[in-house]
Design a protein around this motif. Structure first.
Motif, mmCIF file in Angstrom:
data_model
loop_
_atom_site.group_PDB
_atom_site.id
_atom_site.type_symbol
_atom_site.label_atom_id
_atom_site.label_comp_id
_atom_site.label_asym_id
_atom_site.label_seq_id
_atom_site.Cartn_x
_atom_site.Cartn_y
_atom_site.Cartn_z
ATOM 1 N N GLN A 81 3.928 25.082 -20.135
ATOM 2 C CA GLN A 81 3.227 24.163 -21.030
ATOM 3 C C GLN A 81 3.960 22.831 -21.026
ATOM 4 O O GLN A 81 5.176 22.780 -21.225
ATOM 5 N N LEU A 82 3.223 21.746 -20.823
ATOM 6 C CA LEU A 82 3.807 20.411 -20.830
ATOM 7 C C LEU A 82 3.863 19.909 -22.269
ATOM 8 O O LEU A 82 2.840 19.840 -22.952
ATOM 9 N N LEU A 83 5.062 19.601 -22.749
ATOM 10 C CA LEU A 83 5.264 19.104 -24.110
ATOM 11 C C LEU A 83 5.542 17.617 -24.045
ATOM 12 O O LEU A 83 6.278 17.152 -23.174
ATOM 13 N N ARG A 84 5.001 16.870 -24.974
ATOM 14 C CA ARG A 84 5.139 15.416 -24.973
ATOM 15 C C ARG A 84 6.297 14.969 -25.849
ATOM 16 O O ARG A 84 6.376 15.346 -27.020
ATOM 17 N N ILE A 85 7.191 14.169 -25.278
ATOM 18 C CA ILE A 85 8.232 13.499 -26.057
ATOM 19 C C ILE A 85 7.527 12.351 -26.778
ATOM 20 O O ILE A 85 6.868 11.535 -26.152
ATOM 21 N N SER A 86 7.618 12.303 -28.103
ATOM 22 C CA SER A 86 6.861 11.278 -28.824
ATOM 23 C C SER A 86 7.704 10.124 -29.333
ATOM 24 O O SER A 86 7.157 9.076 -29.650
ATOM 25 N N PHE A 87 9.027 10.293 -29.415
ATOM 26 C CA PHE A 87 9.878 9.197 -29.898
ATOM 27 C C PHE A 87 11.314 9.426 -29.463
ATOM 28 O O PHE A 87 11.787 10.560 -29.461
ATOM 29 N N VAL A 88 11.988 8.322 -29.107
ATOM 30 C CA VAL A 88 13.420 8.357 -28.800
ATOM 31 C C VAL A 88 14.069 7.158 -29.476
ATOM 32 O O VAL A 88 13.560 6.038 -29.400
ATOM 33 N N GLY A 89 15.186 7.399 -30.130
ATOM 34 C CA GLY A 89 15.984 6.325 -30.713
ATOM 35 C C GLY A 89 17.389 6.383 -30.135
ATOM 36 O O GLY A 89 17.906 7.475 -29.867
ATOM 37 N N CYS A 90 18.004 5.224 -29.925
ATOM 38 C CA CYS A 90 19.357 5.178 -29.371
ATOM 39 C C CYS A 90 20.171 4.144 -30.135
ATOM 40 O O CYS A 90 19.850 2.956 -30.133
ATOM 41 N N ARG A 112 13.455 3.073 -29.522
ATOM 42 C CA ARG A 112 13.968 2.110 -30.493
ATOM 43 C C ARG A 112 15.482 2.058 -30.402
ATOM 44 O O ARG A 112 16.127 3.016 -29.999
ATOM 45 N N GLY A 113 16.041 0.927 -30.802
ATOM 46 C CA GLY A 113 17.491 0.783 -30.776
ATOM 47 C C GLY A 113 17.950 0.185 -29.457
ATOM 48 O O GLY A 113 17.272 -0.655 -28.870
ATOM 49 N N ASN A 114 19.083 0.643 -28.982
ATOM 50 C CA ASN A 114 19.696 0.103 -27.771
ATOM 51 C C ASN A 114 19.121 0.776 -26.523
ATOM 52 O O ASN A 114 19.787 1.569 -25.861
ATOM 53 N N ALA A 115 17.869 0.433 -26.208
ATOM 54 C CA ALA A 115 17.157 1.061 -25.087
ATOM 55 C C ALA A 115 17.844 0.819 -23.750
ATOM 56 O O ALA A 115 17.737 1.634 -22.840
ATOM 57 N N SER A 116 18.580 -0.276 -23.625
ATOM 58 C CA SER A 116 19.209 -0.593 -22.333
ATOM 59 C C SER A 116 20.168 0.506 -21.868
ATOM 60 O O SER A 116 20.378 0.685 -20.669
ATOM 61 N N LEU A 117 20.729 1.273 -22.805
ATOM 62 C CA LEU A 117 21.635 2.369 -22.427
ATOM 63 C C LEU A 117 20.901 3.513 -21.726
ATOM 64 O O LEU A 117 21.515 4.327 -21.041
ATOM 65 N N LEU A 118 19.573 3.569 -21.899
ATOM 66 C CA LEU A 118 18.797 4.676 -21.349
ATOM 67 C C LEU A 118 18.007 4.299 -20.100
ATOM 68 O O LEU A 118 17.224 5.110 -19.594
ATOM 69 N N GLY A 163 14.411 -3.715 -19.404
ATOM 70 C CA GLY A 163 13.624 -4.702 -20.127
ATOM 71 C C GLY A 163 12.421 -4.134 -20.860
ATOM 72 O O GLY A 163 11.635 -4.881 -21.434
ATOM 73 N N ARG A 164 12.258 -2.821 -20.858
ATOM 74 C CA ARG A 164 11.111 -2.193 -21.520
ATOM 75 C C ARG A 164 11.570 -1.461 -22.780
ATOM 76 O O ARG A 164 12.722 -1.038 -22.869
ATOM 77 N N ASP A 165 10.657 -1.289 -23.716
ATOM 78 C CA ASP A 165 10.955 -0.491 -24.910
ATOM 79 C C ASP A 165 10.059 0.740 -24.972
ATOM 80 O O ASP A 165 9.952 1.397 -26.005
ATOM 81 N N THR A 166 9.415 1.035 -23.853
ATOM 82 C CA THR A 166 8.603 2.232 -23.724
ATOM 83 C C THR A 166 9.020 2.963 -22.460
ATOM 84 O O THR A 166 9.064 2.373 -21.383
ATOM 85 N N ALA A 167 9.320 4.226 -22.612
ATOM 86 C CA ALA A 167 9.705 5.065 -21.479
ATOM 87 C C ALA A 167 8.547 6.024 -21.181
ATOM 88 O O ALA A 167 7.527 6.022 -21.872
ATOM 89 N N PHE A 168 8.735 6.846 -20.154
ATOM 90 C CA PHE A 168 7.768 7.882 -19.822
ATOM 91 C C PHE A 168 8.538 9.171 -19.625
ATOM 92 O O PHE A 168 9.549 9.194 -18.921
ATOM 93 N N GLY A 169 8.082 10.231 -20.269
ATOM 94 C CA GLY A 169 8.798 11.482 -20.132
ATOM 95 C C GLY A 169 8.069 12.651 -20.751
ATOM 96 O O GLY A 169 7.171 12.475 -21.573
ATOM 97 N N ASP A 170 8.447 13.838 -20.293
ATOM 98 C CA ASP A 170 7.860 15.070 -20.782
ATOM 99 C C ASP A 170 8.874 16.200 -20.668
ATOM 100 O O ASP A 170 9.876 16.088 -19.965
ATOM 101 N N VAL A 171 8.558 17.285 -21.350
ATOM 102 C CA VAL A 171 9.342 18.512 -21.289
ATOM 103 C C VAL A 171 8.398 19.605 -20.800
ATOM 104 O O VAL A 171 7.275 19.719 -21.297
ATOM 105 N N LEU A 172 8.838 20.382 -19.832
ATOM 106 C CA LEU A 172 8.035 21.493 -19.347
ATOM 107 C C LEU A 172 8.632 22.783 -19.891
ATOM 108 O O LEU A 172 9.774 23.119 -19.587
ATOM 109 N N MET A 173 7.858 23.484 -20.730
ATOM 110 C CA MET A 173 8.313 24.737 -21.324
ATOM 111 C C MET A 173 7.841 25.891 -20.449
ATOM 112 O O MET A 173 6.650 26.038 -20.186
ATOM 113 N N ILE A 174 8.785 26.718 -20.014
ATOM 114 C CA ILE A 174 8.483 27.883 -19.186
ATOM 115 C C ILE A 174 8.501 29.117 -20.096
ATOM 116 O O ILE A 174 9.519 29.402 -20.723
#
Length: 161
Positions: free
Chosen positions: A90-99, A26-32, A58-69
């Motif tokens: 353990q793979l942790l899911r990023i569920s929301f990003v705002g910019c 959400r927000g200014n996604a173009s910066l990311l 041009g998208r408002d949905t990204a794809f990403g994860d965090v890998l916890m060691i």
């Protein structure tokens, strides 16, 4: 040893990137826009891991994860299967990003702490400076209320020509 853990984390995260979860932005996604990768660490828990995040223009949905060691994790030797009772990455899911402007906020889906079994909630914030995003995160145990903090940093990969 830390370098080995980082390398293992980056390889596993890259492999998992193809199966990453959708993340609303959400927000200014173009910066990311771009492909981001980096790491996080917490001196409070001794844990570290890798972060991958991709957003197409041009998208408002990204794809990403965090890998916890897990602390003191050692990959199985000689391609053997890991012991089932040992903590694994353990793979942790990023569920929301705002910019907004150059400030980034977000959170992860709740996950189970590998050391205690407690449900953990994590939020993060940071700032964008060119092709580098860095900031802090705050994790809180649902039952105990214990708080753990740490730092994270990701860098945008150069655009493919």
């Amino acid at each position: 040893m830390r370098g080995t853990i980082y390398l293992v984390g980056m390889v596993l995260a890259a492999a998992c990137n193809m199966q990453s979860s959708p993340v609303p932005v959400r927000g200014n996604a173009s910066l990311l826009v771009g492909e981001w990768s980096g790491e996080y660490q917490s001196s409070a828990t001794g844990r570290a891991g890798s972060i991958v995040f991709t957003l197409q223009a041009g998208r408002d949905t990204a794809f990403g994860d965090v890998l916890m060691i897990p602390v003191n994790y050692e990959p199985p030797a000689d391609n053997r299967l890991p012991e089932l009772d040992r903590p694994r990455p353990q793979l942790l899911r990023i569920s929301f990003v705002g910019c907004e402007a150059t400030q980034v906020t977000g959170w992860l889906d709740p996950y189970t702490d590998p050391a205690t079994g407690e449900t953990i909630y994590t939020s993060f914030e940071g700032s964008l400076n060119g092709d580098v995003l860095k900031g802090t995160f705050d994790s809180r145990g649902q039952a105990s209320g214990k708080r753990y903090d740490g730092k994270w940093r990701v860098k945008r990969r150069p655009a493919k020509s």
